[in-house]
Design a protein around this motif. Structure first.
Motif, PDB file in Angstrom:
ATOM      1  N   ASP A 112      48.364  37.973  48.905  1.00 43.26           N
ATOM      2  CA  ASP A 112      48.180  37.579  50.307  1.00 43.26           C
ATOM      3  C   ASP A 112      46.936  37.364  50.833  1.00 43.26           C
ATOM      4  OD1 ASP A 112      50.996  38.243  50.895  1.00 43.26           O
ATOM      5  OD2 ASP A 112      50.678  40.084  51.435  1.00 43.26           O
ATOM      6  N   GLU A 113      46.092  36.939  49.621  1.00 43.84           N
ATOM      7  CA  GLU A 113      44.654  36.558  49.730  1.00 43.84           C
ATOM      8  C   GLU A 113      43.839  37.718  50.493  1.00 43.84           C
ATOM      9  OE1 GLU A 113      44.771  32.873  51.888  1.00 43.84           O
ATOM     10  OE2 GLU A 113      45.943  32.031  50.229  1.00 43.84           O
ATOM     11  N   GLU A 114      44.111  38.734  50.371  1.00 46.68           N
ATOM     12  CA  GLU A 114      43.464  40.161  50.550  1.00 46.68           C
ATOM     13  C   GLU A 114      43.172  41.196  49.813  1.00 46.68           C
ATOM     14  OE1 GLU A 114      47.023  42.421  53.211  1.00 46.68           O
ATOM     15  OE2 GLU A 114      45.547  41.041  54.132  1.00 46.68           O
ATOM     16  N   LYS A 115      44.038  41.278  48.940  1.00 45.26           N
ATOM     17  CA  LYS A 115      43.539  42.337  47.752  1.00 45.26           C
ATOM     18  C   LYS A 115      43.840  42.002  46.300  1.00 45.26           C
ATOM     19  CE  LYS A 115      46.150  46.031  46.985  1.00 45.26           C
ATOM     20  NZ  LYS A 115      46.711  47.484  46.976  1.00 45.26           N
ATOM     21  N   VAL A 116      43.418  42.703  45.380  1.00 45.76           N
ATOM     22  CA  VAL A 116      43.352  41.910  43.864  1.00 45.76           C
ATOM     23  C   VAL A 116      44.147  43.095  43.103  1.00 45.76           C
ATOM     24  CG1 VAL A 116      42.373  41.504  41.785  1.00 45.76           C
ATOM     25  CG2 VAL A 116      41.635  40.601  44.086  1.00 45.76           C
ATOM     26  N   ILE A 117      45.269  42.816  42.461  1.00 47.41           N
ATOM     27  CA  ILE A 117      45.999  43.981  41.600  1.00 47.41           C
ATOM     28  C   ILE A 117      45.461  43.510  40.136  1.00 47.41           C
ATOM     29  CG2 ILE A 117      48.160  44.533  40.779  1.00 47.41           C
ATOM     30  CD1 ILE A 117      47.684  45.358  43.603  1.00 47.41           C
ATOM     31  N   VAL A 118      44.893  44.508  39.470  1.00 48.03           N
ATOM     32  CA  VAL A 118      44.494  44.498  38.134  1.00 48.03           C
ATOM     33  C   VAL A 118      45.508  45.181  37.132  1.00 48.03           C
ATOM     34  CG1 VAL A 118      42.414  44.939  36.600  1.00 48.03           C
ATOM     35  CG2 VAL A 118      42.088  44.538  39.008  1.00 48.03           C
ATOM     36  N   ALA A 142      36.225  38.076  45.630  1.00 50.32           N
ATOM     37  CA  ALA A 142      35.310  38.430  46.057  1.00 50.32           C
ATOM     38  C   ALA A 142      35.289  39.028  47.185  1.00 50.32           C
ATOM     39  CB  ALA A 142      34.169  37.291  46.040  1.00 50.32           C
ATOM     40  N   GLY A 143      35.029  40.583  47.005  1.00 50.42           N
ATOM     41  CA  GLY A 143      34.925  40.999  48.181  1.00 50.42           C
ATOM     42  C   GLY A 143      36.196  41.825  48.617  1.00 50.42           C
ATOM     43  N   MET A 144      37.118  41.573  47.857  1.00 49.08           N
ATOM     44  CA  MET A 144      38.471  42.016  48.071  1.00 49.08           C
ATOM     45  C   MET A 144      38.649  43.506  47.481  1.00 49.08           C
ATOM     46  SD  MET A 144      41.043  38.995  47.628  1.00 49.08           S
ATOM     47  CE  MET A 144      40.720  37.424  48.227  1.00 49.08           C
ATOM     48  N   PRO A 145      39.483  44.415  48.027  1.00 53.69           N
ATOM     49  CA  PRO A 145      39.705  45.750  47.287  1.00 53.69           C
ATOM     50  C   PRO A 145      40.594  45.420  46.060  1.00 53.69           C
ATOM     51  CG  PRO A 145      40.976  45.543  49.427  1.00 53.69           C
ATOM     52  CD  PRO A 145      40.016  44.319  49.198  1.00 53.69           C
ATOM     53  N   GLU A 146      40.489  46.367  44.942  1.00 54.53           N
ATOM     54  CA  GLU A 146      41.079  46.287  43.809  1.00 54.53           C
ATOM     55  C   GLU A 146      41.748  47.269  43.569  1.00 54.53           C
ATOM     56  OE1 GLU A 146      38.629  45.063  40.618  1.00 54.53           O
ATOM     57  OE2 GLU A 146      37.872  43.249  41.503  1.00 54.53           O
ATOM     58  N   GLU A 147      43.014  47.193  42.817  1.00 57.44           N
ATOM     59  CA  GLU A 147      43.873  48.294  42.437  1.00 57.44           C
ATOM     60  C   GLU A 147      44.252  48.197  41.207  1.00 57.44           C
ATOM     61  OE1 GLU A 147      47.422  48.712  44.888  1.00 57.44           O
ATOM     62  OE2 GLU A 147      48.254  50.488  43.603  1.00 57.44           O
ATOM     63  N   HIS A 148      44.221  49.164  40.330  1.00 57.30           N
ATOM     64  CA  HIS A 148      44.854  49.051  38.866  1.00 57.30           C
ATOM     65  C   HIS A 148      46.260  49.407  38.514  1.00 57.30           C
ATOM     66  CE1 HIS A 148      45.376  50.319  34.726  1.00 57.30           C
ATOM     67  NE2 HIS A 148      45.000  49.147  34.502  1.00 57.30           N
ATOM     68  N   VAL A 149      47.277  48.693  37.989  1.00 61.45           N
ATOM     69  CA  VAL A 149      48.331  49.198  37.575  1.00 61.45           C
ATOM     70  C   VAL A 149      48.652  48.981  36.213  1.00 61.45           C
ATOM     71  CG1 VAL A 149      49.153  48.792  40.271  1.00 61.45           C
ATOM     72  CG2 VAL A 149      49.759  47.100  38.543  1.00 61.45           C
ATOM     73  N   LYS A 150      49.767  49.733  35.645  1.00 64.30           N
ATOM     74  CA  LYS A 150      49.967  49.185  34.188  1.00 64.30           C
ATOM     75  C   LYS A 150      50.730  47.953  34.153  1.00 64.30           C
ATOM     76  CE  LYS A 150      50.446  53.840  32.530  1.00 64.30           C
ATOM     77  NZ  LYS A 150      51.304  54.746  32.158  1.00 64.30           N
TER      78      LYS A 150
END
Ligand code: NDP
Length: 331
Positions: free
Chosen positions: A119-125, A19-27
């Protein structure tokens, strides 16, 4: 040393919401930077999958804690663990792999694309996930062992042996790792006690021969560690119990634990099938887990071989499995 931080049993789903963390999409997301992770990265990068590798807490994995590697094909004179891992990293980056420092702290593998918190700070999708998180050294579980960790108690002779030059030390364990550590320490220390709980060693014949032919290694069969002794300046002794039930005291300044490893699979357990020890189960002959799109390679799924070359081989398989998975689904 933990490569990937385990979470408490209730945490994954909660934390994975990110919740509230920045997200980044990778293959393709690869977790782990040992031979399995980097080999997967080399193959995935060459297949134009733009992989992102998170190195974990021990960049380069367990091989960086060994000295010479003499059994990896292609190095007739041997190579150090650090050099080999640097080379693998450079090779992966040469083809476009992005290597980042960071720790996977939570996952949500309940649906694709998969969500991994770093690191409990961003989400990799990630469309596909390759788990190459390796295994971590086990400890005996003694209170005094915990107390003196880093002050005389270590699980890595090649990392810490240097600090015990000319001193008396002990290694506990009867497998190849213990024999290797004892042999390594025998070249640095005055005396090495090898503490073995059974009346025989489990290590390979070659390793045993090296131990028995090294004059300053004394093998203490049928001995169990009861206590590690020390003071403010660190370890200064140990109390063992011998086969007759008698307590025996030794003066030592270093106590090295070499009793096996624990697979770094804790954060995946809510979703992935593991064996009773925690090794991730894969479909035989593949790196496929029970979740389509999630692949496991290297020591985290290998209770049998646990070698750099087998880890690298399974990393290659994971990248090919991931490439086929993505191709079939036209991601
Ligand atoms: P192993 O599981 O092979 O051996 C662990 C050892 O620790 C055993 O002797 C075991 O005793 C002992 N042990 C376990 N728990 C305790 C405890 N609580 N108290 C005292 N002793 C304990 O682990 P290794 O790390 O040695 O090896 C893992 C794998 O890696 C193996 O397949 C090995 O062959 C391989 N390896 C290969 C190397 C090479 O080829 N160069 C180098 C290092 C490892 P017990 O026998 O009684 O169960």
């Amino acid at each position: 040393m933990d490569l990937f931080k385990p979470m408490d049993s209730n945490a994954p789903k909660e934390a994975s919401k990110g919740a509230g963390m920045p997200e980044e999409h990778v293959k393709v997301l690869i977790l782990g930077s040992g031979p399995a992770g980097y080999t997967a990265a080399i193959y995935a990068a060459r297949a134009n999958l733009s992989p992102v590798v998170y190195e974990g807490i021990q960049p380069g994995g367990q091989l960086t804690t060994t000295t010479e590697i003499d059994n990896f094909p292609g190095y007739p004179q041997g190579i150090t663990g650090n050099e080999m891992m640097e080379d693998l990293k450079k090779q992966a980056m040469r083809f476009g792999t992005e290597v980042r420092f960071g720790l996977a702290t939570a996952t949500d593998l309940s649906q694709s694309p998969f969500r991994v918190t770093i690191d409990e700070e961003k989400v990799i999708v990630a469309d596909a996930l390759i788990i190459a998180t390796g295994a971590t050294a086990k400890y005996l579980g003694l209170e005094t062992e915990e107390k003196f960790k880093g002050q005389g108690v270590s699980a890595c002779a090649t990392c810490d042996g240097f600090f015990y030059r000319g001193q008396d030390v002990a290694v506990v364990g009867g497998g190849d790792t213990a024999c290797e550590e004892a042999t390594y320490l025998s070249g640095i220390c005055r005396k090495v006690y090898l503490i073995v709980r059974k009346p025989y060693l489990r290590a390979s014949k070659a390793m045993q021969d090296r131990v028995f032919s090294t004059p300053n290694i004394e093998v203490l069969f049928e001995h169990v560690t009861q206590e590690i002794k020390g003071d403010m300046s660190g370890v200064n002794g140990m109390v063992l119990v011998n086969g007759k039930g008698e307590k025996v005291n030794f003066d030592i300044t270093g106590f090295f634990v070499a009793i096996g490893h624990h697979p770094n699979s804790d954060i995946f357990k809510p979703y992935l099938d593991t064996d009773e020890v925690g090794y991730i189960k894969t479909v035989p002959g593949t790196t496929k887990t029970n979740v389509p799109g999630v692949f496991a390679c290297g020591d985290v799924q290998d209770p049998h071989y646990r070698q750099a070359i087998t880890a690298a081989g399974s990393g290659c398989m994971a990248a090919i499995d991931a490439e086929r998975y993505l191709g079939e689904r036209k991601f």
